[in-house]
Scaffold this active site. Sequence first.
Site, PDB file in Angstrom:
ATOM      1  N   CYS A  62     -33.943 -58.147 -61.479  1.00 20.05           N
ATOM      2  CA  CYS A  62     -33.510 -59.222 -60.588  1.00 20.05           C
ATOM      3  C   CYS A  62     -34.586 -60.276 -60.380  1.00 20.05           C
ATOM      4  O   CYS A  62     -34.284 -61.461 -60.233  1.00 20.05           O
ATOM      5  CB  CYS A  62     -33.066 -58.660 -59.240  1.00 20.05           C
ATOM      6  SG  CYS A  62     -34.340 -57.752 -58.337  1.00 20.05           S
ATOM      7  N   HIS A  68     -34.537 -56.114 -53.889  1.00 22.55           N
ATOM      8  CA  HIS A  68     -33.618 -57.022 -54.558  1.00 22.55           C
ATOM      9  C   HIS A  68     -34.138 -58.438 -54.386  1.00 22.55           C
ATOM     10  O   HIS A  68     -34.896 -58.724 -53.443  1.00 22.55           O
ATOM     11  CB  HIS A  68     -32.205 -56.897 -53.990  1.00 22.55           C
ATOM     12  CG  HIS A  68     -31.161 -57.606 -54.792  1.00 22.55           C
ATOM     13  ND1 HIS A  68     -31.105 -57.546 -56.166  1.00 22.55           N
ATOM     14  CD2 HIS A  68     -30.120 -58.408 -54.403  1.00 22.55           C
ATOM     15  CE1 HIS A  68     -30.088 -58.272 -56.594  1.00 22.55           C
ATOM     16  NE2 HIS A  68     -29.482 -58.814 -55.549  1.00 22.55           N
ATOM     17  N   ASP A  96     -26.586 -64.838 -56.069  1.00 17.71           N
ATOM     18  CA  ASP A  96     -26.974 -63.449 -56.317  1.00 17.71           C
ATOM     19  C   ASP A  96     -26.328 -63.006 -57.624  1.00 17.71           C
ATOM     20  O   ASP A  96     -25.122 -62.777 -57.685  1.00 17.71           O
ATOM     21  CB  ASP A  96     -26.528 -62.560 -55.159  1.00 17.71           C
ATOM     22  CG  ASP A  96     -26.938 -61.098 -55.348  1.00 17.71           C
ATOM     23  OD1 ASP A  96     -27.494 -60.757 -56.407  1.00 17.71           O
ATOM     24  OD2 ASP A  96     -26.705 -60.304 -54.409  1.00 17.71           O
TER      25      ASP A  96
END
Length: 222
Positions: free
Chosen positions: A25, A81, A99
């Site tokens: 991520c 994250h 996202d």
Amino acid sequence: MATSESGSDQTSSALSDSFRTPYYCEENVYFLCKKLSASGTAAADGSDLFVVFISNEKKQTPLWNQKASKRADGVVLWDYHAICVQRKKEGDTPLLVWDLDSSLPYPSPLTSYVSETFQPSFQLFSEYQRFYRIVHAPIFLRYFASDRRHMKDSAGNWTAEPPKYEPIVAEDGAVHNLNEYNEIHAADVMTNAGDFLNAVFTQRLGAVINENQLEEFFLKMP
């Protein structure tokens, strides 16, 4: 893929699918910021973009509506994250969340993203409380680096297949500093709004806030 603002669905799809590597991520959000700026979706210098790392001391951070989940509610317990928040100066939806690992509309308005992803009404044990490191994208793009060492086990094998492109090296020559971004502790939380705002726009590692401050920070930003 649906979007929450006017514009081309094809543009959003391309931004989400062309470079995403599952479980990376931090690299995904790095290139997302570059692509949003280059495409004209964001300011050319990335000044309206913010990288947000989400984690806690336990490195067990519950997020809902995540693509990696095998549950109906999409919940995943990430060690950390990273997402991108865009603060647009014009439009009906000035605050958007990008996202790449979410199953929600892409991008999503910040308010609905917070509601659906963090589930504020769900009472978490204190050790699972989430904290947020906010870094201004132009600073992040200059200083972030990762040689992906965190994705290898003790025998040197990949725990998840890495991206095909070369690892990210910072402008100052650093080859790995991901741990400085995703290590987040309750003691790091800044309570003075002025100090926090200054740190976000000037410091390499930005500043850390708690969940109650997240929306307020972006709403009250000058």
